[in-house]
Design a protein around this motif. Sequence first.
Motif, PDB file in Angstrom:
ATOM      1  N   TYR A 149      58.786  58.715  62.970  1.00  0.00           N
ATOM      2  CA  TYR A 149      57.704  59.660  62.738  1.00  0.00           C
ATOM      3  C   TYR A 149      56.364  58.941  62.835  1.00  0.00           C
ATOM      4  N   THR A 150      55.301  59.729  62.970  1.00  0.00           N
ATOM      5  CA  THR A 150      53.943  59.203  62.974  1.00  0.00           C
ATOM      6  C   THR A 150      53.255  59.616  61.681  1.00  0.00           C
ATOM      7  N   PHE A 151      52.086  59.065  61.438  1.00  0.00           N
ATOM      8  CA  PHE A 151      51.334  59.475  60.258  1.00  0.00           C
ATOM      9  C   PHE A 151      50.853  60.920  60.383  1.00  0.00           C
ATOM     10  N   SER A 152      50.619  61.374  61.594  1.00  0.00           N
ATOM     11  CA  SER A 152      50.269  62.790  61.785  1.00  0.00           C
ATOM     12  C   SER A 152      51.445  63.687  61.402  1.00  0.00           C
ATOM     13  N   ASP A 153      52.671  63.251  61.739  1.00  0.00           N
ATOM     14  CA  ASP A 153      53.863  64.003  61.325  1.00  0.00           C
ATOM     15  C   ASP A 153      53.932  64.090  59.798  1.00  0.00           C
ATOM     16  N   LEU A 154      53.702  62.963  59.138  1.00  0.00           N
ATOM     17  CA  LEU A 154      53.781  62.941  57.673  1.00  0.00           C
ATOM     18  C   LEU A 154      52.652  63.749  57.046  1.00  0.00           C
ATOM     19  N   ALA A 155      51.471  63.726  57.656  1.00  0.00           N
ATOM     20  CA  ALA A 155      50.359  64.524  57.135  1.00  0.00           C
ATOM     21  C   ALA A 155      50.716  66.008  57.160  1.00  0.00           C
ATOM     22  N   LYS A 156      51.398  66.426  58.212  1.00  0.00           N
ATOM     23  CA  LYS A 156      51.844  67.824  58.289  1.00  0.00           C
ATOM     24  C   LYS A 156      52.870  68.118  57.203  1.00  0.00           C
ATOM     25  N   THR A 157      53.767  67.158  56.939  1.00  0.00           N
ATOM     26  CA  THR A 157      54.736  67.318  55.859  1.00  0.00           C
ATOM     27  C   THR A 157      54.036  67.489  54.520  1.00  0.00           C
ATOM     28  N   VAL A 158      52.957  66.745  54.308  1.00  0.00           N
ATOM     29  CA  VAL A 158      52.184  66.863  53.063  1.00  0.00           C
ATOM     30  C   VAL A 158      51.652  68.282  52.898  1.00  0.00           C
ATOM     31  N   THR A 159      51.153  68.885  53.984  1.00  0.00           N
ATOM     32  CA  THR A 159      50.648  70.264  53.880  1.00  0.00           C
ATOM     33  C   THR A 159      51.761  71.216  53.464  1.00  0.00           C
ATOM     34  N   LYS A 160      52.966  70.964  53.940  1.00  0.00           N
ATOM     35  CA  LYS A 160      54.086  71.844  53.597  1.00  0.00           C
ATOM     36  C   LYS A 160      54.513  71.655  52.144  1.00  0.00           C
ATOM     37  N   ILE A 161      54.403  70.415  51.637  1.00  0.00           N
ATOM     38  CA  ILE A 161      54.666  70.185  50.214  1.00  0.00           C
ATOM     39  C   ILE A 161      53.650  70.946  49.378  1.00  0.00           C
ATOM     40  N   LEU A 162      52.389  70.859  49.754  1.00  0.00           N
ATOM     41  CA  LEU A 162      51.347  71.581  49.021  1.00  0.00           C
ATOM     42  C   LEU A 162      51.569  73.089  49.096  1.00  0.00           C
ATOM     43  N   ASP A 163      51.952  73.587  50.273  1.00  0.00           N
ATOM     44  CA  ASP A 163      52.254  75.014  50.409  1.00  0.00           C
ATOM     45  C   ASP A 163      53.380  75.417  49.459  1.00  0.00           C
ATOM     46  N   HIS A 164      54.425  74.591  49.427  1.00  0.00           N
ATOM     47  CA  HIS A 164      55.582  74.878  48.575  1.00  0.00           C
ATOM     48  C   HIS A 164      55.179  74.940  47.104  1.00  0.00           C
ATOM     49  N   LEU A 165      54.241  74.080  46.719  1.00  0.00           N
ATOM     50  CA  LEU A 165      53.803  74.020  45.321  1.00  0.00           C
ATOM     51  C   LEU A 165      52.669  74.995  45.020  1.00  0.00           C
ATOM     52  N   GLY A 166      52.204  75.696  46.049  1.00  0.00           N
ATOM     53  CA  GLY A 166      51.183  76.724  45.848  1.00  0.00           C
ATOM     54  C   GLY A 166      49.757  76.212  45.769  1.00  0.00           C
ATOM     55  N   HIS A 167      49.477  75.101  46.459  1.00  0.00           N
ATOM     56  CA  HIS A 167      48.136  74.513  46.421  1.00  0.00           C
ATOM     57  C   HIS A 167      47.487  74.552  47.799  1.00  0.00           C
ATOM     58  N   GLU A 168      46.245  74.997  47.836  1.00  0.00           N
ATOM     59  CA  GLU A 168      45.485  74.985  49.083  1.00  0.00           C
ATOM     60  C   GLU A 168      44.894  73.606  49.349  1.00  0.00           C
ATOM     61  N   GLN A 169      44.623  72.860  48.276  1.00  0.00           N
ATOM     62  CA  GLN A 169      43.855  71.627  48.395  1.00  0.00           C
ATOM     63  C   GLN A 169      44.342  70.608  47.375  1.00  0.00           C
ATOM     64  N   ALA A 170      44.109  69.335  47.659  1.00  0.00           N
ATOM     65  CA  ALA A 170      44.472  68.275  46.710  1.00  0.00           C
ATOM     66  C   ALA A 170      43.491  67.124  46.836  1.00  0.00           C
ATOM     67  N   ASN A 171      43.349  66.371  45.757  1.00  0.00           N
ATOM     68  CA  ASN A 171      42.733  65.051  45.822  1.00  0.00           C
ATOM     69  C   ASN A 171      43.846  64.057  46.149  1.00  0.00           C
ATOM     70  N   ILE A 172      43.513  63.014  46.898  1.00  0.00           N
ATOM     71  CA  ILE A 172      44.547  62.104  47.405  1.00  0.00           C
ATOM     72  C   ILE A 172      44.257  60.666  46.991  1.00  0.00           C
ATOM     73  N   ILE A 173      45.301  59.978  46.496  1.00  0.00           N
ATOM     74  CA  ILE A 173      45.266  58.525  46.329  1.00  0.00           C
ATOM     75  C   ILE A 173      46.241  57.933  47.343  1.00  0.00           C
ATOM     76  N   GLY A 174      45.754  57.050  48.190  1.00  0.00           N
ATOM     77  CA  GLY A 174      46.611  56.343  49.139  1.00  0.00           C
ATOM     78  C   GLY A 174      46.678  54.870  48.791  1.00  0.00           C
ATOM     79  N   LEU A 175      47.881  54.383  48.463  1.00  0.00           N
ATOM     80  CA  LEU A 175      48.082  53.004  48.047  1.00  0.00           C
ATOM     81  C   LEU A 175      48.682  52.189  49.189  1.00  0.00           C
ATOM     82  N   SER A 176      47.958  51.196  49.675  1.00  0.00           N
ATOM     83  CA  SER A 176      48.456  50.290  50.706  1.00  0.00           C
ATOM     84  C   SER A 176      48.917  51.076  51.938  1.00  0.00           C
ATOM     85  N   TRP A 177      50.217  51.063  52.259  1.00  0.00           N
ATOM     86  CA  TRP A 177      50.740  51.851  53.385  1.00  0.00           C
ATOM     87  C   TRP A 177      50.366  53.320  53.223  1.00  0.00           C
ATOM     88  N   GLY A 178      50.392  53.811  52.005  1.00  0.00           N
ATOM     89  CA  GLY A 178      50.015  55.200  51.757  1.00  0.00           C
ATOM     90  C   GLY A 178      48.559  55.477  52.066  1.00  0.00           C
TER      91      GLY A 178
END
Length: 268
Positions: free
Chosen positions: A71-100
């Motif tokens: 996968y690419t980071f763009s693929d994972l970014a899309k996965t993040v949007t689907k996690i947020l959708d599942h949890l009912g959130h339009e928006q989030a603040n993000i902490i990215g640690l190292s690889w994250g």
Amino acid sequence: MDIKKIQINGQTIRVGVRTGLPNTTPLMIFNGIGSGIELALPIVNAMHPDLEVIAFDVPGVGGSTMPSFTYTFSDLAKTVTKILDHLGHEQANIIGLSWGGFLAQQFALDYPLRCKKLILAATSCGLMSILPDYKVLGLMASPRRYTDPEYAASIAPALYGGKFRYDKKLASSHAKEMCADKSSYEVTTGYSYQMMAIAFWSSAFWLNQITQPTLVLAGSDDPIIPLSNMKRLSDQIANAELHVFEDGHLFFLTDLPNVAPIVNEFLR
């Protein structure tokens, strides 16, 4: 933290949620390479109790199933949007640690309306960044530290720097927490997918397109991410501020009493 598994495009993703006050922007944590939800728990517990905090295992790590393809980071970014959708959130603040932090930058670029504030810790722009010493690169190339606690403790001073250079008990306890309850094959495969995502990725040409308020956090003695990389991020991201801690790569864990107030104030 309530940990559950959700289905996204045929993939099982393990997600942890600490509930907070309703109608507030949640905080989402993107972990470092090879790290599951459990390693983020001290950070979760240090965040303001009103905050909802979300963490997840990327495909092939922790309790998330192995992906069928790289996968690419763009693929994972899309996965993040689907996690947020599942949890009912339009928006989030993000902490990215190292690889994250690579994923955090990609998410902020690809989905600017869904990323309210951005925190980048011990990370870089990927390709075209200042590389660590070749010995550190060699240690990073192998996932052995996720299956062999004794080995992980032995290399911690050289790999993580900071407090790990002189605190053997810290190195030993972190090594035990880090080692995955998975076969060596699973750990190696998941780790290789994460390494391949890094291979040709770079934010060097579009850092100035990140417009979110950004907090850049760095360790002064970081063998993996030399400090100049963090200074570059703070210089090229328009709305960024830099804080440097007298510690190593894992300052977010080893200097958490000093880090957490800065993060909580930034998110307030």
